[in-house]
Write an enzyme that holds these catalytic residues in place. Structure first.
Site, PDB file in Angstrom:
ATOM      1  N   ASP A 151      36.483  42.427  35.309  1.00  0.00           N
ATOM      2  CA  ASP A 151      35.503  42.596  36.545  1.00  0.00           C
ATOM      3  C   ASP A 151      34.181  42.438  35.844  1.00  0.00           C
ATOM      4  O   ASP A 151      33.926  42.718  34.623  1.00  0.00           O
ATOM      5  CB  ASP A 151      35.708  43.942  37.271  1.00  0.00           C
ATOM      6  CG  ASP A 151      35.409  43.745  38.829  1.00  0.00           C
ATOM      7  OD1 ASP A 151      34.555  42.578  39.058  1.00  0.00           O
ATOM      8  OD2 ASP A 151      35.808  44.610  39.693  1.00  0.00           O
ATOM      9  N   TYR A 152      33.293  42.246  36.826  1.00  0.00           N
ATOM     10  CA  TYR A 152      31.884  41.831  36.021  1.00  0.00           C
ATOM     11  C   TYR A 152      31.165  43.169  35.542  1.00  0.00           C
ATOM     12  O   TYR A 152      31.321  44.284  36.211  1.00  0.00           O
ATOM     13  CB  TYR A 152      30.795  41.731  37.282  1.00  0.00           C
ATOM     14  CG  TYR A 152      30.796  39.943  37.719  1.00  0.00           C
ATOM     15  CD1 TYR A 152      32.123  39.223  37.354  1.00  0.00           C
ATOM     16  CD2 TYR A 152      29.872  39.565  38.423  1.00  0.00           C
ATOM     17  CE1 TYR A 152      32.238  37.899  37.874  1.00  0.00           C
ATOM     18  CE2 TYR A 152      29.918  38.271  38.841  1.00  0.00           C
ATOM     19  CZ  TYR A 152      31.382  37.421  38.558  1.00  0.00           C
ATOM     20  OH  TYR A 152      31.381  36.050  38.931  1.00  0.00           O
TER      21      TYR A 152
END
Length: 771
Positions: A302-303
């Protein structure tokens, strides 16, 4: 020599360039030729750094920037969201940009390895021109996997034609806390419903995963795992769940989307489980995902989540890594194939290998599946797209019609006292459209800019034409301006709201009927991605002066129809007692105004069902329907039942479900039976009914939920029409993890409960005996 001149081949023609060679062999050949630096480059991505390394301010490819950043020819794994370059590109512009970037990496990297472009596609492509349909929480209410598959096939075509290859979708988190701002991104609270919708979405995106027609792309399951049960309802907080609950509730949709639909990618989640953050969780990403389930795809971070294994000051940290280099090593060992969205912790890959803290073979293992799917996508042979075709297809009339059908099926009728709805368009002289959501963009999070978006006010005016006068007043505000992306949320001014309420009363008093559009908006329940950008709530009540507005409207004595637009459940106790009718709309996408107008005037009968329980208050949480027998005993002075139960939804017509029976009442382990029920439209209008099958294990070695959804079927019937629904019940429907954590079907009695909601009074029972 003559042959080499004739074919253009060198004697040592690389096998990885030969399309006749099996993709797996091409991967092995390519890996042997890659340097450590080239392998590390495949594990990195650029997103916002596009503006520094690949594009100019207008979103055009910038050759000089690209040569400065990537001129050494090492390549790159992915480019994130090319659609947002230059502030947002239309279909043609994005196709042209992806072609230019792709050509640069193919022609200017030593080995000619193409890049993968990823995009956000939560409810349509989140880009300029993309077709926007209802949010997942609304789609779940359709109980129609075939529709969901068609919607995501449509999105896949729009995105692939623009040059992208991977969607960071679907979200298959099971949402167990309505305070959580990301509820709208999910398919609700039930693992079976979430799994069916997740499987459908993956099939829509990927098709048969042959990618031959260049109209499908890679789906990414997120967020792995248990992201939908954060402590306190706060995004990214720990998931405090047992191993049994983790497997039976939160892992199930992921497993089924992988094993049934062949999902190619998985995104690890921000949260921790039992003290271990997902991006450092070897057990989760290697033992369960890869070894137990046989997953052969790749895991994306995930970012910025790998950074958070250490400490990210603007949001949080897990403090299991002393620095970004340590975080890099943890993520690699756990099995995270690529870091999104920017080169950050994985900038340390080469140094860690050279120092002996990581082995180059560990990188090989993670790079290989990403290369494999670049081959299977056909990117080494044909990586470019046709901008003309993208411009023709994206946002076309056929896609708008599908988005409208999805909006129609998403609307859920919660209340209809005295049969007020549908309204007779010929009998209404004046209709007052009131409320902060009556004439506002309401697409929800992760949205693009569709070619058209119809508000409630516009939809009603379009539907009525000149046959009736449509009056309008905002009534009050929820927040002042703002958008999902804006960090600051400015609540409305009480004085100004009350002035607007008084004005709304004057407008409403002139009307025959009032349509009141209230609820939430994209700012009041959303992804909380930093301390400056919050989105989770400690209350489920209507924000601001909305209930004052509702009370003022009801006090006029005119019939009040409430339209609820929101991303997560709202405690609407007053409205549930006093509004004449309530339509739950969630976020309906670009065609929402048209769909609402059609529902109000009976062009179709709403058939949506609630995919999540609506609680009476935040104090009633948790409120999911499939609780354990010892839960929900009751409160002093309070009713412990929900305001509206999971699976609930009314219709303009009526249905009877009769003759519930089993084809086999006694079965042995491993044998299947079927439950049958006759469904009759007993009303005067065509409509849909969703027959739901719940199962209760009467006696078991560990406690089991009071009921669990194990099947459903949606039927569309004309007045007087009858059909028989058949739903299979097999080992997968009856199995659970026993006291020794074995996946078994225990002998004994099972109650098979059939009806049109999870509420006991809406269910009929048959008994199945397993020997």
């Amino acid at each position: 020599m003559e042959r080499r001149k004739r074919t253009g081949m060198r004697p040592d023609r690389e096998a990885y360039r030969d399309r006749s060679v099996a993709p797996e062999k091409r991967v092995r050949d390519l890996l042997k030729r890659m340097t450590l630096t080239e392998k590390a480059a495949q594990m990195r991505c650029v997103w916002q750094q596009k503006s520094e390394t690949l594009v100019d301010a207008q979103g055009n490819f910038d050759t000089e920037k690209a040569r400065a950043a990537f001129g050494k020819g090492y390549g790159l794994g992915q480019v994130g969201r090319p659609s947002d370059a230059g502030g947002g590109l239309d279909a043609r512009g994005m196709a042209e940009l992806t072609n230019a970037i792709q050509r640069f990496f193919v022609e200017n990297s030593r080995l000619g390895i193409p890049v993968v472009f990823h995009e956000e596609c939560l409810h349509g492509h989140a880009a300029v021109g993309g077709t926007s349909f209802p949010q997942p929480i609304a789609l779940a209410g359709t109980f129609n996997p075939e529709l969901v598959e068609a919607l995501f096939a449509m999105t896949a075509a729009e995105v692939r034609l623009r040059g992208a290859h991977q969607a960071l979708t679907p979200v298959v988190d099971v949402a167990r806390d309505p305070r959580w701002g990301r509820v709208e991104e999910t398919y609700g609270e039930d693992p079976y419903l979430v799994s069916r919708m997740g499987v459908a979405a993956v099939r829509g995106f990927q098709g048969d995963a042959s990618f031959k027609d260049k109209r499908r792309l890679i789906a990414t399951l997120k967020h792995f795992a248990a992201h939908g049960a954060p402590e306190g309802g706060m995004n990214c907080a720990p998931a405090e769940v047992s191993n049994r609950v983790l497997r039976e509730v939160f892992l199930r949709p992921f497993r089924e989307a992988i094993q049934e639909a062949g999902a190619i990618s998985v995104m690890a989640s921000y949260n921790e489980i039992d003290g271990v953050p997902s991006h450092a969780n070897r057990w989760l990403l290697r033992e369960v995902l890869r070894k137990e389930w046989g997953f052969r795809g790749y895991v994306v971070s995930d970012y910025y989540a790998i950074w958070e294994l250490n400490y990210r000051s603007d949001t949080h940290g897990h403090f299991v890594a002393k620095d970004k280099k340590d975080a890099c090593a943890l993520a690699v060992r756990a099995g995270v194939n690529i870091e999104l969205p920017e080169p950050d912790c994985y900038l340390h890959l080469e140094a860690l290998v050279r120092r002996g803290e990581l082995k180059e073979s560990e990188l090989d293992e993670l790079v290989a599946p990403m290369l494999l799917w670049k081959f299977k996508l056909g990117l080494f042979e044909d990586p470019y797209v046709d901008p003309e075709e993208a411009d023709r297809v994206v946002g076309c009339a056929k896609h708008r019609e599908l988005a409208l059908q999805a909006a129609r099926e998403s609307i859920t009728l919660l209340r209809n006292e005295g049969g007020l709805l549908p309204l007779d368009a010929g009998a209404v002289r004046r209709i007052a459209v009131i409320g902060p959501n009556a004439h506002r963009s309401l697409l929800g999070g992760y949205s693009g800019v569709p070619k058209q978006e119809i508000t409630v006010l516009e939809g009603i005016r379009s539907r009525l034409g000149r046959s009736a006068e449509v009056l309008y007043s905002e009534g009050c505000k929820i927040t002042v301006g703002g958008s999902w992306n804006q960090d600051e949320v400015v609540l409305s001014d009480p004085e100004e709201d009350r002035r607007q309420i008084a004005e709304a009363v004057r407008v409403a008093e002139r009307a025959d009927v009032i349509v009141l559009a209230i609820g939430g908006n994209e700012q009041t329940s959303r992804e909380a991605w930093s301390r400056k950008h919050m989105g989770d709530r400690a209350s489920l009540d209507l924000i601001g002066r909305q209930e004052e507005l509702a009370r003022a409207m009801i006090a006029t004595g005119k019939p009040v129809i409430v339209l609820l637009f929101h991303g997560a459940p709202l405690s609407i106790n007053y409205l549930s007692r006093h509004a004449a009718a309530i339509l739950d709309c969630w976020y309906l996408g670009q065609e929402g105004g048209h769909a609402v107008a059609e529902a109000l005037f009976g062009d179709f009968s709403p058939g949506g069902k609630l995919p999540i329980t609506i609680p009476r208050s935040v104090g009633h949480l948790p409120c999911f329907y499939n609780h354990k027998p010892s839960a929900r005993r009751g409160y002093l002075f309070e009713d412990a039942s929900p305001l509206y139960p999971f699976g609930y939804g009314l219709s303009y017509t009526s249905f009877a479900i009769e003759n519930v029976r089993l084809t086999k009442k006694r079965i042995s382990w491993g044998v299947t039976t079927r439950v049958l029920a006759d469904v009759i439209n007993t009303g005067s209008r065509p409509g849909s009914e969703t027959v739901q099958v719940y199962i209760r294990d009467v006696m078991s070695s560990v406690t089991r939920p009071v009921k669990e959804l194990k099947g459903f079927q949606k039927v569309f019937l004309k007045p007087g029409e009858r059909t028989t629904v058949e739903i299979e019940i097999g080992p997968e429907s009856l199995a659970f993890y026993d006291v020794n954590m074995r996946w078994v079907v225990e002998p004994g009695e099972f109650e098979i409960l059939v009806g049109n909601s999870s509420r006991d009074c809406d269910l009929q029972k048959a008994v199945l005996t397993v020997r």
